[in-house]
Structure formats: structure tokens, C-alpha cells
Design a protein around this motif. Structure first.
Motif, PDB file in Angstrom:
ATOM      1  N   PHE A 141       1.706   2.195   3.477  1.00 36.12           N
ATOM      2  CA  PHE A 141       2.115   1.120   4.369  1.00 36.12           C
ATOM      3  C   PHE A 141       3.118   1.571   5.439  1.00 36.12           C
ATOM      4  O   PHE A 141       2.967   1.220   6.618  1.00 36.12           O
ATOM      5  N   ASP A 176       0.843  -1.190   0.000  1.00 36.07           N
ATOM      6  CA  ASP A 176       0.000   0.000   0.000  1.00 36.07           C
ATOM      7  C   ASP A 176       0.882   1.245   0.000  1.00 36.07           C
ATOM      8  O   ASP A 176       1.969   1.249   0.604  1.00 36.07           O
ATOM      9  N   TYR A 177       0.408   2.287  -0.654  1.00 37.25           N
ATOM     10  CA  TYR A 177       1.204   3.519  -0.730  1.00 37.25           C
ATOM     11  C   TYR A 177       1.475   4.093   0.662  1.00 37.25           C
ATOM     12  O   TYR A 177       2.487   4.759   0.905  1.00 37.25           O
TER      13      TYR A 177
END
Length: 433
Positions: free
Chosen positions: A309, A306-307
Motif C-alpha cells: 500500500f 495491502d503489503y
């Protein structure tokens, strides 16, 4: 006359660039009244009364529920916030001043297995970088050597001292190991594929590390004719007095670290970095392994992450029951350590909440480093290392310190940067009139 002028000039230059003189020992009690106290353990006192004397907290309570007599110097702090001093683990503060000047770089030594290298004796209390931590509330740190397979031994210090002897909070607290990676990136300049591929040296590197531990145990159980400083330094590791910090990121590597912990019967082990620690949470909990999570202000390591994360990792681990704190190593790590409270603020916005996020740079860090009996929370009997902020200290807009204390001593919040700010502010204010 010429020589006197030159001497005076050098004296002025020295004074303008020297660190602030360390504060004198506390001689008068201090009472802070009316502030919102963030205790560092998840609790908040909206209208607090905090008293400390002789460097120790003597009262931390709700001001509305007591008739406690105020003592000594009184600081009216209504509308402001009080926090325990923030702690920066896995830092190289005071070991490097200017990256491009080799003579100021003491973070690494020649060799691979260096448990006997002590960062403390290289720590520079006069560092202007260290001084710049204090206006953001970062008042203590774990000073860690870099390089090699075993980098050496860290120590924990406070950031207002004449020398390293005065600075030390806990001497030689932990051994730092750089775990090998099971993958290596191809060297494009050597005609190799630049992508990741399995490392042929991985098992060999682990075997060498295990062999060093085995040899150290054999040395310590015998009566050797010659002293081996590296093996001697392992004595407190095997006894459990010295904690072991293993710098590792991958899930496979972390599982191998768990096996290594069991094989070597290591009592106190902490992961540093732990980028894929969320994939092996059960193993970490079963083996009582804490994690110093890498700073969240970074981009994801893997294409399918995920961007956001890095923002969420600390919260994922914390909410699953793993003991977590934040560290700030990486690019420009010494300068960026002053952003530690804002790293915590980001994790608070991504799954933790402000008071739980505060633990990641106060009480949780103190527990992991083994200094929670002294610092990390605002509690009666603990060392009076704390600060007052005009607003939320985990937010850049609110982190404006008015007072800071280390061991009960009120420290200066002036730095080289604040001096330049005042200097040029005066220049442009004069020009605008």
C-alpha cells in the motif's frame, strides 16, 4: 614551531571535513546537446538541445528540429539524461547534524503555538548531510521546523550557498501545524493497554488550535499596546500569502482538517503525510487540497492494508486527480532524503509510470510549494537548476551524475562520502596489486 604544526594539523582536518566551496556565478553560456531531456511535466525530448546563461534557461528544444547556434561551453551528452533538480519538501536538512549532539539540533523550540519560529535562520549551509543530497540530484528543499502544535514557518532553499541569505529561494513560505490524533496508543510502561484507543483530549486540542486562530485574528484587527510575535506571524496566513501545511494521517482527522480550512477561511492548504487520504479523495478535490505523501519505502500502518500500500498511495491519489508530491520524513529522515528519486521510482513502478512519478519530485512539488514559476521543469525562462545523469535518475543503478547546476552554476558533486570512497578504493586497489 610546535604551535605551527598544531595549526597546520587543524587546518588539514578542517579542509578535509568542510563542505565544498559554493560555485561561482555563471559567467559563460552552457549548451547541453544530445541528451534525453525529462522536462518534469510529463514530456520527454529524446535528442535535446538545452542552453542556459546568466542562471536562466534560454532554450529547451529538439536538437534534430533546429539549427540553433550552440553557445559557450558545450557538453556532449549523447546517451545520457537531463532532469530538473529534484525538490525535497518537509525536510529538516541543515537543522540537525548529529542527533546525539544537542548543540547541533535546531529543529524544535520550547512551546506549543510557535508560528513565529523561522527555520531559515537556523539553516546550516555547511551541513555535510545537505551536501550529500547533491550527487543524487536533490538540489533544493523546503526546510521545516518540528515539534509543538504549530511548529513554525518553513522556507525553501537551494543546496549550494555560503549562508542562508544566499540559499533562500522563497522565504517564510508556509506555516506547519501538527494535527492532533483522535486515537492514542496506551502507555504499556504505565500499566495501560498498549493498543489504540480513542483520545479524550482530541476535541480539546482542536478547540485550543481554533481558539489560537481566533485570538490571532482579534489581535490583528485591533491596535494592541504590546506586540505579540506569534499573532503577528499569522498575518500572512490569513491573507493567503503564507501556505498552511497540516501534518495529518487519519481519514477522520483529514475530514476535520477540511472543516477547519472552511472555518478559518484558509486559502492555500496542503496535507503532509496523508496516509488515509485515499479514503476522502472527493473532499480533497472539492476543497483544492494537495497532499505531500509520506515516503513509500515503509511498512503498512494498519493490519488490513495491502503489503504494498505505501508504494501505491501516491499513484492512487494522482490517478484520481489529487495534486501529489513526495516527502521523506520519518526515521533517519535527513539521511534518507537523498533517496527521494528512488521513492519516486517505486511509485512509478506501482501505478504511475516513470514520467508521472518524476512530477512528484519536480513540477508537482514546485506547484505545491508555490515556486513553479522558477523551478520544477526544464522550460525557457526558468532558473537553470538541473543535472545530467548517465542513466535513469529514478533508478539506483542509473542515478550517476556527471554534471549538476544550481542557478546556472556548476556545482561540485564531491562529498565526505565520495572522499572516503576514493580513499579506500585506492587503498584496496594498491593492496591487490
Amino acid at each position: 614551531m610546535k604551535y605551527l604544526i598544531i595549526l597546520a594539523l587543524f587546518s588539514c582536518i578542517g579542509n578535509s571535513f568542510a563542505q565544498q566551496t559554493p560555485a561561482k556565478k555563471q559567467t559563460e553560456a552552457v549548451t547541453i546537446v544530445g541528451a534525453t531531456a525529462h522536462l518534469g511535466n510529463g514530456e520527454v525530448i529524446e535528442n535535446s538541445l538545452i542552453i542556459f546563461e546568466d542562471g536562466k534557461l534560454t532554450q529547451v528544444m529538439d536538437a534534430t528540429a533546429t539549427k540553433m547556434q550552440y553557445r559557450g561551453k558545450i557538453i556532449e551528452a549523447e546517451g545520457k539524461h537531463v532532469y530538473p533538480g529534484f525538490i525535497a519538501p518537509n525536510a529538516t536538512l541543515g537543522l540537525v547534524e548529529i542527533d546525539a549532539v544537542r548543540a547541533t539540533d535546531d529543529e524544535d523550540e520550547i512551546g506549543s503555538m510557535l508560528p513565529h519560529i523561522r527555520s531559515l535562520i537556523a539553516y546550516n549551509t555547511e551541513s555535510k548531510i545537505v551536501e550529500s543530497m547533491r550527487p543524487n540530484g536533490v538540489l533544493m528543499g523546503q526546510i521545516v521546523p518540528r515539534g509543538g502544535r504549530i511548529s513554525g514557518t518553513s522556507s525553501i532553499v537551494q543546496f549550494d550557498a555560503w549562508n542562508w541569505e544566499d540559499a533562500v529561494i522563497k522565504e517564510d513560505d508556509g506555516l506547519h501545524i501538527n494535527w492532533p490524533s483522535s486515537f492514542k496508543r496506551g502507555r504499556w510502561w504505565a500499566g495501560e493497554d498498549p493498543g489504540n484507543k480513542a483520545s479524550k483530549e482530541y476535541e480539546k486540542d482542536i478547540l485550543e488550535l481554533s481558539q489560537f486562530f481566533t485570538e490571532a485574528k482579534a489581535y490583528l484587527s485591533s491596535e494592541p499596546e504590546k506586540t505579540n510575535l506569534a499573532y503577528e506571524a499569522m498575518k500572512t496566513v490569513f491573507s493567503g500569502e503564507k501556505r498552511v501545511y497540516i501534518h495529518v494521517d487519519g481519514a477522520k482527522e483529514i475530514l476535520d482538517v477540511v472543516d477547519f480550512k472552511k472555518e478559518q477561511d484558509l486559502k492555500n492548504l496542503t496535507l503532509v503525510g496523508g496516509y488515509e487520504a485515499h479514503k476522502v479523495i472527493d473532499e480533497l478535490k472539492d476543497n483544492n487540497i494537495a497532499v505531500l505523501v509520506q515516503r513509500p519505502h515503509d511498512t503498512p500502518n494498519n493490519e488490513d492494508d495491502d503489503y504494498d500500500f505505501p508504494y501505491k498511495l501516491a499513484g492512487i491519489l494522482h490517478n484520481k486527480g489529487v495534486l501529489v508530491a513526495l516527502e521523506s520524513s520519518g526515521s533517519m529522515e535527513r539521511m534518507n532524503t537523498r533517496n527521494l528519486p528512488f521513492y519516486a521510482g517505486t511509485t512509478g513502478a506501482y501505478g504511475l509510470g516513470k514520467e508521472e512519478a518524476l512530477k512528484l519530485i519536480t513540477s508537482n512539488t514546485a506547484k505545491i510549494l508555490g515556486i513553479d514559476d522558477k523551478v520544477g521543469t526544464l522550460e525557457k525562462g526558468k532558473v537553470a537548476t538541473l543535472f545530467i545523469s548517465e542513466g535513469d535518475a529514478l533508478d539506483m543503478r542509473g542515478n550517476i551524475l556527471t554534471h549538476a547546476f544550481i542557478q546556472g552554476r556548476e556545482i561540485s558533486l564531491e562529498t565526505h562520502q565520495t572522499e572516503l570512497y576514493h580513499r579506500y578504493m585506492e587503498k584496496y586497489e594498491s593492496a591487490s596489486k
